[in-house]
Design a protein around this motif. Sequence first.
Motif, PDB file in Angstrom:
ATOM      1  N   LEU A 141      51.630  34.047  22.239  1.00 59.42           N
ATOM      2  CA  LEU A 141      52.321  33.133  23.156  1.00 59.42           C
ATOM      3  C   LEU A 141      51.631  33.127  24.514  1.00 59.42           C
ATOM      4  CD1 LEU A 141      56.034  33.922  22.245  1.00 59.42           C
ATOM      5  CD2 LEU A 141      54.979  31.649  22.154  1.00 59.42           C
ATOM      6  N   LEU A 142      51.263  34.302  24.986  1.00 57.92           N
ATOM      7  CA  LEU A 142      50.543  34.383  26.259  1.00 57.92           C
ATOM      8  C   LEU A 142      49.231  33.611  26.176  1.00 57.92           C
ATOM      9  CD1 LEU A 142      50.170  35.568  29.115  1.00 57.92           C
ATOM     10  CD2 LEU A 142      49.087  37.553  28.034  1.00 57.92           C
ATOM     11  N   HIS A 143      48.536  33.765  25.061  1.00 56.00           N
ATOM     12  CA  HIS A 143      47.217  33.133  24.915  1.00 56.00           C
ATOM     13  C   HIS A 143      47.318  31.608  24.930  1.00 56.00           C
ATOM     14  CE1 HIS A 143      42.998  33.209  24.235  1.00 56.00           C
ATOM     15  NE2 HIS A 143      43.060  32.682  23.029  1.00 56.00           N
ATOM     16  N   VAL A 144      48.335  31.039  24.268  1.00 50.89           N
ATOM     17  CA  VAL A 144      48.437  29.578  24.237  1.00 50.89           C
ATOM     18  C   VAL A 144      48.982  29.016  25.543  1.00 50.89           C
ATOM     19  CG1 VAL A 144      48.712  29.526  21.729  1.00 50.89           C
ATOM     20  CG2 VAL A 144      50.754  29.491  23.189  1.00 50.89           C
ATOM     21  N   VAL A 145      49.746  29.819  26.278  1.00 47.08           N
ATOM     22  CA  VAL A 145      50.328  29.328  27.529  1.00 47.08           C
ATOM     23  C   VAL A 145      49.328  29.372  28.674  1.00 47.08           C
ATOM     24  CG1 VAL A 145      52.067  29.793  29.317  1.00 47.08           C
ATOM     25  CG2 VAL A 145      52.699  29.874  26.898  1.00 47.08           C
ATOM     26  N   GLU A 146      48.616  30.485  28.809  1.00 43.02           N
ATOM     27  CA  GLU A 146      47.729  30.617  29.967  1.00 43.02           C
ATOM     28  C   GLU A 146      46.397  31.279  29.665  1.00 43.02           C
ATOM     29  OE1 GLU A 146      49.174  34.296  32.489  1.00 43.02           O
ATOM     30  OE2 GLU A 146      50.934  33.106  31.919  1.00 43.02           O
ATOM     31  N   GLY A 147      46.164  31.589  28.381  1.00 41.94           N
ATOM     32  CA  GLY A 147      44.933  32.275  28.018  1.00 41.94           C
ATOM     33  C   GLY A 147      45.087  33.775  28.174  1.00 41.94           C
ATOM     34  N   TYR A 148      44.444  34.510  27.279  1.00 40.47           N
ATOM     35  CA  TYR A 148      44.482  35.972  27.352  1.00 40.47           C
ATOM     36  C   TYR A 148      43.092  36.493  27.034  1.00 40.47           C
ATOM     37  CZ  TYR A 148      45.748  40.828  26.303  1.00 40.47           C
ATOM     38  OH  TYR A 148      45.811  42.200  26.273  1.00 40.47           O
ATOM     39  N   ALA A 149      42.449  37.048  28.017  1.00 38.94           N
ATOM     40  CA  ALA A 149      41.040  37.433  27.894  1.00 38.94           C
ATOM     41  C   ALA A 149      40.788  38.460  26.801  1.00 38.94           C
ATOM     42  CB  ALA A 149      40.541  37.966  29.244  1.00 38.94           C
ATOM     43  N   HIS A 150      41.806  39.265  26.482  1.00 39.71           N
ATOM     44  CA  HIS A 150      41.616  40.349  25.522  1.00 39.71           C
ATOM     45  C   HIS A 150      42.306  40.074  24.190  1.00 39.71           C
ATOM     46  CE1 HIS A 150      39.952  42.345  28.949  1.00 39.71           C
ATOM     47  NE2 HIS A 150      41.110  42.405  29.564  1.00 39.71           N
ATOM     48  N   ALA A 151      42.470  38.794  23.874  1.00 38.56           N
ATOM     49  CA  ALA A 151      43.166  38.411  22.642  1.00 38.56           C
ATOM     50  C   ALA A 151      42.475  38.974  21.402  1.00 38.56           C
ATOM     51  CB  ALA A 151      43.265  36.895  22.544  1.00 38.56           C
ATOM     52  N   GLU A 152      41.160  38.927  21.376  1.00 41.56           N
ATOM     53  CA  GLU A 152      40.425  39.423  20.207  1.00 41.56           C
ATOM     54  C   GLU A 152      40.572  40.935  20.073  1.00 41.56           C
ATOM     55  OE1 GLU A 152      35.871  39.479  18.357  1.00 41.56           O
ATOM     56  OE2 GLU A 152      36.360  38.156  20.038  1.00 41.56           O
ATOM     57  N   ALA A 153      40.464  41.644  21.180  1.00 37.73           N
ATOM     58  CA  ALA A 153      40.621  43.097  21.151  1.00 37.73           C
ATOM     59  C   ALA A 153      42.035  43.474  20.710  1.00 37.73           C
ATOM     60  CB  ALA A 153      40.320  43.685  22.526  1.00 37.73           C
ATOM     61  N   PHE A 154      43.008  42.666  21.116  1.00 39.72           N
ATOM     62  CA  PHE A 154      44.396  42.925  20.733  1.00 39.72           C
ATOM     63  C   PHE A 154      44.562  42.797  19.224  1.00 39.72           C
ATOM     64  CE2 PHE A 154      48.933  42.540  20.467  1.00 39.72           C
ATOM     65  CZ  PHE A 154      49.417  43.211  21.582  1.00 39.72           C
ATOM     66  N   GLN A 155      43.979  41.759  18.658  1.00 43.27           N
ATOM     67  CA  GLN A 155      44.077  41.577  17.209  1.00 43.27           C
ATOM     68  C   GLN A 155      43.381  42.708  16.454  1.00 43.27           C
ATOM     69  OE1 GLN A 155      45.950  39.294  15.537  1.00 43.27           O
ATOM     70  NE2 GLN A 155      46.701  38.772  17.581  1.00 43.27           N
ATOM     71  N   LYS A 156      42.277  43.176  16.979  1.00 47.61           N
ATOM     72  CA  LYS A 156      41.594  44.315  16.353  1.00 47.61           C
ATOM     73  C   LYS A 156      42.465  45.566  16.414  1.00 47.61           C
ATOM     74  CE  LYS A 156      36.809  42.788  17.019  1.00 47.61           C
ATOM     75  NZ  LYS A 156      35.513  43.056  17.707  1.00 47.61           N
ATOM     76  N   GLY A 157      43.204  45.709  17.524  1.00 48.75           N
ATOM     77  CA  GLY A 157      44.117  46.834  17.650  1.00 48.75           C
ATOM     78  C   GLY A 157      45.196  46.796  16.582  1.00 48.75           C
TER      79      GLY A 157
END
Length: 322
Positions: A141-157
């Motif tokens: 939700l954060l990523h689609v609303v305003e972008g999240y620089a660490h989205a890929e790292a979060f998914q890897k987590g």
Amino acid sequence: MNVNQVVQSIREKVAEGISEVYFVACGGSLVDMYPSKYFLDSEAKKLVAGLYTANEFVHALPKRLGAQSVVIVCSHGGNTPESVAAAQAAKEHGAHTIGLTHNKEAALLNYSDYSFLYEWGDDSNVKNNPMAIILDLAAQLLHVVEGYAHAEAFQKGLETINGIINQGKKQVAPRARVFADKYRNEELYYILTSGASYGHAYGFAICSLMEMQWLHAAAIHSGEYFHGPFEVTDKETPFILMMNEGRTRELDERARTFLNQYAEKVEVIDAKELGIGTIADEVVEFFNPVLFYSIICVYREALAEVRNHPLETRRYMGKVAY
């Protein structure tokens, strides 16, 4: 629908843009939401987050609640009256509701625009458990609303944490048995931690110890420990300290230093020691509570066994009118 599809669907329906996310539940389900509230408070620049126990949400609805709101409601059995009422209230105010439950017949689903029937039990992958699903929802939700620089790292987590947990549970099993045997006759415990994990200090106190073991317990934030609570520190009272990896670790280390000097009954559960450092530094702090929940379950099971007090034992919950 998966998390990504749910988030994209809501995004398409909210022309003005999603403005807030509310996390609503009771007891252990509410505890599972704390890391996501912490995450959005930490990372969002525009998106507003709220965390509510369900009955308070119903009786004191936030004025912002409306068509630009996403309300995530979680109930394990799916029929908790307060949670069902919260989802109903959210829908009546035009919010987009997401329900999470383990029960495909749950009443909660009647008021959920989107739903997740999550996995549960020792054999499930933690990324399919409610805490991780809600974290994933928050991050996307954060990523689609305003972008999240660490989205890929979060998914890897999310992909990595289950393996860390499985190894960590094996690592702590012997010490959990020692802990349980040593403290089997104690009647009061204090649980300390910081950051995204504070919800699980609270949860371990009210659910694992008070509800499931009928023991007195209280959660203390490591940062608040030195602003009042440390005055009760002595050599007779047990403390459990969950040490985070990430930005708030310094708070936990300060508490450990003091406890090592003035207390004797101290159990330290260190996420760093348990291998969470393989997750990227930018997001690791948000995964501490996912690890800690599974680890403290090992402790509570050991305690229940030596005390001959099964975790399912209740005297009020589901037995009397309340």
